[in-house]
Motif scaffolding. Structure first.
Motif, mmCIF file in Angstrom:
data_model
loop_
_atom_site.group_PDB
_atom_site.id
_atom_site.type_symbol
_atom_site.label_atom_id
_atom_site.label_comp_id
_atom_site.label_asym_id
_atom_site.label_seq_id
_atom_site.Cartn_x
_atom_site.Cartn_y
_atom_site.Cartn_z
ATOM 1 N N UNK A 154 0.858 -1.186 0.000
ATOM 2 C CA UNK A 154 0.000 0.000 0.000
ATOM 3 C C UNK A 154 0.894 1.236 0.000
ATOM 4 N N UNK A 155 0.407 2.330 -0.542
ATOM 5 C CA UNK A 155 1.246 3.521 -0.717
ATOM 6 C C UNK A 155 1.695 4.097 0.633
ATOM 7 N N UNK A 156 0.954 3.795 1.706
ATOM 8 C CA UNK A 156 1.325 4.355 3.009
ATOM 9 C C UNK A 156 2.480 3.597 3.652
ATOM 10 N N UNK A 157 2.875 2.459 3.062
ATOM 11 C CA UNK A 157 3.972 1.659 3.602
ATOM 12 C C UNK A 157 5.180 1.812 2.691
ATOM 13 N N UNK A 352 15.885 -7.036 8.963
ATOM 14 C CA UNK A 352 15.246 -6.750 10.242
ATOM 15 C C UNK A 352 14.829 -5.291 10.398
ATOM 16 N N UNK A 353 15.295 -4.438 9.530
ATOM 17 C CA UNK A 353 14.979 -3.013 9.669
ATOM 18 C C UNK A 353 13.827 -2.565 8.786
ATOM 19 N N UNK A 354 13.275 -3.505 8.000
ATOM 20 C CA UNK A 354 12.241 -3.130 7.039
ATOM 21 C C UNK A 354 10.897 -3.703 7.430
ATOM 22 N N UNK A 355 9.847 -2.912 7.274
ATOM 23 C CA UNK A 355 8.500 -3.433 7.395
ATOM 24 C C UNK A 355 8.129 -4.154 6.115
ATOM 25 N N UNK A 356 6.965 -4.759 6.106
ATOM 26 C CA UNK A 356 6.513 -5.429 4.895
ATOM 27 C C UNK A 356 5.119 -4.927 4.548
ATOM 28 N N UNK A 357 4.087 -5.713 4.858
ATOM 29 C CA UNK A 357 2.733 -5.256 4.569
ATOM 30 C C UNK A 357 2.215 -4.313 5.640
ATOM 31 N N UNK A 358 2.851 -4.343 6.813
ATOM 32 C CA UNK A 358 2.429 -3.505 7.931
ATOM 33 C C UNK A 358 3.581 -2.604 8.339
#
Length: 606
Positions: A154-157, A352-358
């Motif tokens: 999603x564009x917010x992530x 470990x420093x990156x979010x994914x879908x959330x």
């Protein structure tokens, strides 16, 4: 008590019921975007390696169309079966949260008969990444019917790399000119050593890089612009062969695999095992004096027995000054020693420093600190005969899976007896090597929200590949020889990559950890098609003891019934189902609006 006070209590009770019933949650799903697809699955005539044959196409395309979706999209895919045999489509790596009914394997769904249709309806809940879909019955994947499946953020992530200038899906795999029906007939007779005729890239044969390639074969060309960076999503959709992927004079900057962002590294080539998917960033930084080779070559096999062990496509710069010429970029070694590939596999780590879908970082889930509640040690067996005679089969822990006429999921839902027995399958192999396999409909119970350790033991001389539907597991360890409990000390409990398909090297083991938080009946299988078809699979049954609709949806209103439940099937489905996302989510959304109205009335009455 005054009538007004009683009325207030009633409003409060109804409002609270709305909240606890989960109408808020399903209303959010109803508000997510929906993607509607109409698929006609039929045979098309093509000649991937120069020999005309019937392959499985979707809407006349081979490979099928790429599904391009976004996190939390609701997918409604109406599949019309115009083949002359039963069909199911499964979604490799899509976790089917709450909807194992939509998984599309023999344990969850009755097949779609010829001339029938069935509408899949599921949400790509909290997922991103690169995947693929394929037909799951009767070795049909060896005859096509597959396609790419992309889920973007999603564009917010935010993503942990710059936005690429383009997105390219590449499907690689070994190929048989005889087709999946001939291959099926061979493996049913115990003729398990069929050598593929070659390697295809997006359903096309090799560019004529030397005289060994027959003339007249169509090849794939990817058009790019100099200076730009593209995301290449590569999946091995083949039958049984590990493939090494490389692009001449270009680095592969690995960023993601099967929904997990990885610690970013550059590779000159990468081994992609059967069923696996990766995505790379590739920058067009060469001088374009000519086109460049894209190669997928067979690994860990005797290539002298192959008529064409290389799949070759072309990378064409818009300012290229000529066709690709010369020798192919070489593979990393002689193709027989898996040590190089093992070292490479161990280098792929979770970012470990990156979010994914959330928005929360993936590393906030400290899987290494969770106590294991259940261990499953699986030893691949076969090819061997079944007790009492018969053709050769494959198995796990001495058990060869017997497919019942009634899907496990339906039998479980309707509480039918005699279809399967939970936990008759041994969680560890026998200490004595069996002389033959036992036929069993293998189903084990997985404790809901438990933490399972699975060890895959491969005593064979070929690279195995295993997949678990419904989940991403942490690949915590690789090792040679026989696994022992002492090997747990070598597990990576910090940044092991989470994925749904893992390789197991010859005479070696691979260990994974998985949290069983997704309710359903989940297929654990060999991704090597002959092994899977001949019994190298089982199912993990995960139940929520509270039997809540919040953790698993009810049986779909368009379910196809067969086997012991055939009498429930009233008519064939010959038109799009009424249980699509728009319809299936409309009622919860209306309930949500009603609940909001009741809550507002409650607040004003206080």
């Amino acid at each position: 008590m005054a009538a007004q006070s009683w009325l207030q209590l009633v409003w409060i009770w109804v409002a609270w019921s709305c909240v606890t019933a989960g109408e808020w949650r399903w209303a959010v799903q109803a508000l997510d975007a929906s993607l509607y697809l109409q698929w006609e699955v039929s045979y098309v005539t093509v000649a991937p390696l120069g020999v005309q044959q019937q392959v499985i196409g979707i809407n006349g395309q081979f490979p099928g169309p790429v599904i391009k979706s976004t996190t939390n999209d609701n997918l409604v895919i109406n599949v019309v079966n115009n083949l002359d045999e039963d069909l199911l489509i499964t979604w490799n790596g899509i976790q089917q949260r709450r909807t194992s009914w939509q998984d599309g394997v023999s344990g969850t769904n009755c097949a779609i008969p010829p001339k029938w249709n069935w509408t899949y309806n599921f949400q790509v809940k909290d997922q991103i990444g690169s995947y693929f879909y394929f037909p799951s019955l009767g070795l049909q994947r060896a005859g096509g019917g597959y396609g790419g499946f992309t889920i973007t953020n999603r564009v917010v992530i935010s993503v942990p790399f710059g936005l690429p200038d383009g997105d390219i899906t590449i499907l690689i795999g070994d190929w048989y000119n005889a087709g999946h029906k001939a291959l099926r007939a061979s493996v049913e007779k115990g003729q398990l050593s069929e050598i593929p005729d070659g390697v295809v890239i997006n359903g096309k044969g090799p560019y004529p890089y030397d005289s060994s390639v027959p003339r007249g074969i169509l090849w794939q060309t990817y058009n790019v612009d100099p200076g730009k960076t593209y995301r290449f999503r590569v999946s091995n959709v083949g039958s049984s062969s590990s493939l090494n992927f490389r692009i001449q004079n270009h680095n592969l900057f690995l960023v993601e695999t099967e929904g997990s962002y990885v610690a970013q590294q550059s590779y000159s080539s990468l081994d992609v095992h059967v069923g696996q998917s990766y995505s790379f960033l590739v920058t067009m930084d060469q001088d374009a004096s000519s086109d460049y080779y894209i190669v997928a070559s067979a690994r860990f096999v005797d290539i002298t027995k192959w008529s064409q062990p290389n799949g070759v496509a072309i990378l064409h710069y818009s300012n290229s000054r000529g066709p690709a010429t010369g020798s192919l970029p070489p593979p990393p070694d002689d193709g027989q020693d898996p040590l190089w590939s093992l070292t490479q596999a161990q280098s792929i780590r979770w970012n470990l420093s990156a979010g994914a879908a959330r928005p929360n970082p993936q590393g906030s889930f400290h899987y290494g600190q969770i106590a294991v509640s259940q261990t499953l040690l699986l030893r691949g067996s076969g090819p061997m005969s079944i007790q009492g005679g018969g053709s050769l089969r494959y198995g796990l822990n001495g058990m060869s899976y017997a497919t019942p006429s009634t899907p496990l999921k339906l039998a479980d839902y309707y509480r039918l007896s005699g279809v399967f027995i939970v936990d008759a399958f041994p969680s560890r192999p026998s200490t004595n090597s069996p002389a033959s396999l036992t036929s069993l409909t293998s189903v084990i119970s997985g404790g809901y929200r438990g933490f399972m350790e699975i060890i895959f033991q491969n005593d064979d001389s070929v690279v195995q590949s295993y997949h678990l539907d419904g989940y991403a597991f942490f690949v915590v360890g690789f090792g040679s020889g026989e696994w022992t409990e002492a090997n747990r000390g070598s597990y990576n409990k910090i940044d092991a990559v989470a994925r749904s398909t893992t390789q197991v090297f010859p005479r070696s083991w691979t260990a994974v950890l998985v949290e069983l938080d997704n309710v359903g009946m989940w297929n654990l299988r060999s991704e090597l098609l002959p092994n899977w078809y001949l019994g190298q699979e089982l199912y993990i049954r995960v139940l929520n003891p509270e039997n809540s609709i919040q953790t698993e949806a009810a049986v779909p209103d368009n379910a196809i019934y067969c086997g012991l439940l055939a009498s429930k099937q009233k008519a064939a489905f010959t038109a799009p189902s009424t249980s699509g996302a728009a319809t299936g989510l409309l009622l919860p959304f209306l309930k949500f609006l009603l609940c909001n109205f009741i809550i507002l009335l409650t607040l004003f009455s206080l």
